[in-house]
Design a protein around this motif. Structure first.
Motif, PDB file in Angstrom:
ATOM      1  N   CYS A 160      42.981 -33.268  10.666  1.00  0.00           N
ATOM      2  CA  CYS A 160      43.352 -32.730  10.462  1.00  0.00           C
ATOM      3  C   CYS A 160      42.785 -31.764   8.821  1.00  0.00           C
ATOM      4  CB  CYS A 160      45.146 -33.427   9.452  1.00  0.00           C
ATOM      5  SG  CYS A 160      46.301 -34.609  10.701  1.00  0.00           S
ATOM      6  N   ASP A 187      43.358 -32.532  15.128  1.00  0.00           N
ATOM      7  CA  ASP A 187      43.669 -31.634  13.531  1.00  0.00           C
ATOM      8  C   ASP A 187      42.211 -31.091  13.216  1.00  0.00           C
ATOM      9  OD1 ASP A 187      46.348 -32.022  15.302  1.00  0.00           O
ATOM     10  OD2 ASP A 187      46.785 -32.659  12.784  1.00  0.00           O
ATOM     11  N   HIS A 243      47.141 -30.651  17.947  1.00  0.00           N
ATOM     12  CA  HIS A 243      46.956 -29.021  16.913  1.00  0.00           C
ATOM     13  C   HIS A 243      45.757 -28.713  17.075  1.00  0.00           C
ATOM     14  CE1 HIS A 243      50.662 -28.782  14.722  1.00  0.00           C
ATOM     15  NE2 HIS A 243      50.086 -29.429  13.996  1.00  0.00           N
TER      16      HIS A 243
END
Ligand SMILES: [Fe+2]
Length: 521
Positions: A160, A187, A243
């Protein structure tokens, strides 16, 4: 009529020389050589990387992109020759392998070299050259020989890294921690439209929907010098979360349950861009919207890792009709708890259970995307809700894995994860009230922002098996495995907006050989 020359020793030598000369002329020698890049346009603007170490090799990666934010990287649609070199020393005095390969436009002029025949369990250095320009030097390593008695392994893991939410100061500390390996648990990019307010820096292109868009998005991230330094310091083992394609997707559905065919076209573009930008093997080149990412990494007799993909094959969100649309929190229902559900898909789950049964490693690590252990939130009416994005989406899958750990007497299983932008640690059981079999350590987020302090507190209070849950700070996890114990540190930066931020340990845990259960160090 010409006489057939006798098969003399001299002719044999000539014939052999001709064969050798042919072999020495690479098949790509006729490829057009691109003109010298113009001054100020570094073809290695995206850095270098390595990954997928085995006892005799690894993957060396770069992507030529003198204009990194152009969809074509600023290069013509031609295959371009790139040279590479691998040495035992940083000064390249003891080169052990080198060669030429092609950066193909079909793969965004990325290069994935897979040298073989190297020595197990040692450090190497690599670099590339193209059109008179040299790349930065990267450090990599081979895995230990199969079954080798390895004393120590230190690895970092992150997830992330939203570009807009912060700078990558955490990576300066990760490099200083000198890990042998780095795991990235998803991510790597975020796909949203650029934001101009309330962000540290902005994405450079609109939300990607096709290959050109995803290439620009990856290039935006990979131009960051601290991310490049983290790639250059050690081989990476990567997996994705949502993502890399689109928020909260699962299988062939986006978060809005849109047209699966349209989504699979998008997924195919995103998977290809992922391959192009990661140090992955040719065996992982995607075929349309399919890409085989789950795999096992062996580290001598010390550790075995299963790197999972819990996005591509997962069952759709349960307990919600299609009309419910997006939303992470789902109520409980029979469908959620159904034994037929799988968070990994049947084939990957069967593979995983087999791998676990066969492992003889001392430490057995699941490297995966999302929160693995049980977690729920209870609302004011006493009704329980679950995240549809993590393993509560299909708790039967988790239960089968935990039971296999116990039944097969898998040695010291534990889980590392990402996705939730939270440092979280807890105990893992097959089902509520059963014995603790393993522990879990979610390593925060490199930059992506988390929830509220109140929400963190409620999660802890309502889930006694979760010993730590803190989404207020950013950073990564660091693990040191040795024969008798594993040490886990949650490394938290002070200021995610500062590339030179200090860092401190938010928490430290120890796993003693043979003892399950969360223990603070
Ligand atoms: Fe994330």
């Amino acid at each position: 009529m010409a006489a057939i020359p006798p098969l003399s020793r001299r002719n044999l030598i000539r014939a052999a020389a001709a064969v050798a000369a042919n072999a020495a002329t690479p098949w790509f020698a006729a490829a057009p050589v691109w003109a010298q890049p113009r001054v100020g346009e570094d073809p290695f603007s995206l850095g270098v990387a390595s990954g997928e170490p085995t006892p005799d090799g690894m993957v060396l990666w770069t992507r030529l992109a003198p204009k990194p934010l152009d969809p074509d990287g600023g290069l013509p649609a031609e295959a371009l020759p790139v040279t590479w070199e691998l040495a035992e020393d940083e000064g390249f005095k003891r080169t052990v392998a080198k060669g030429r390969t092609l950066a193909r436009p079909e793969l965004g002029h990325s290069v994935h070299v897979e040298p073989v025949g190297l020595e197990p369990g040692r450090e190497y250095f690599y670099r590339f050259a193209f059109a008179g320009a040299a790349s930065p030097v990267g450090r990599t390593r081979t895995a230990p020989a199969p079954g080798a008695a390895v004393q120590r392994l230190r690895y970092a893991y992150g997830s992330c890294q939203k570009y807009e939410s912060g700078l990558y100061g955490a990576y300066a500390h990760l490099v200083a921690d000198a890990p042998d390996l780095v795991f990235f648990l998803g991510d790597y990019i975020y796909e949203g439209n650029p934001k101009t307010s309330g962000v540290v820096r902005s994405h450079k292109n609109p939300e990607p929907m096709d290959l050109a868009g995803y290439r620009v998005r990856y290039a935006t991230y990979k131009t960051d010098p601290l991310l490049q330094a983290a790639h250059a310091c050690a081989p990476w083992l990567v997996t994705w979360d949502d993502h890399e394609v689109a928020n909260d997707y699962g299988d062939d559905r986006d978060q809005d349950f849109g047209d699966p065919w349209a989504f699979l076209r998008r997924r195919a573009a995103a998977y290809q861009a992922y391959y192009e930008h990661m140090p992955l093997r040719a065996a992982q080149i995607p075929v349309g919207p399919a890409m085989m990412l789950h795999r096992t990494l062996d580290w001598g007799s010390l550790a075995q890792f299963q790197i999972l993909d819990d996005r591509q094959y997962r069952d759709a969100r349960p307990c919600l009709g299609p009309e419910a649309g997006r939303g992470k929190a789902i109520p409980d229902c029979d469908e959620r708890r159904a034994a037929t559900r799988s968070h990994l898909g049947r084939a990957q789950e069967a593979w995983l259970l087999d791998e676990l049964s066969g492992s003889r490693a001392r430490w057995n690590v699941l490297a995966q995307q999302t929160l693995f252990g049980a977690a729920r939130r209870i609302n004011g009416e006493g009704q329980a809700f679950y995240s549809a994005d993590g393993w509560e989406n299909a708790p039967a899958s988790r239960e089968r894995i935990v039971r296999r750990w116990a039944e097969a007497k898998v040695s010291n299983p534990f889980v590392i994860g990402g996705d939730i932008h939270t440092f979280a640690a807890g105990d893992v059981r097959a089902a509520p009230g059963e014995p603790v079999v393993a522990t879990e350590y979610v390593g925060g987020s490199v930059t992506s922002s988390g929830g509220t302090p109140d929400s963190d507190r409620l999660t802890r209070e309502q889930n006694p098996d979760i010993g730590l849950f803190n989404s207020q700070v950013r950073g990564y996890g660091l693990v040191e495995l040795s024969a008798g114990r594993a040490d886990v540190a949650f490394r938290a930066v002070k200021d995610v907006t500062d590339a030179r931020t200090p860092i401190a340990d938010l928490a430290k845990f120890v796993i003693e050989d043979g003892r399950a259960g969360l223990t603070r160090a």
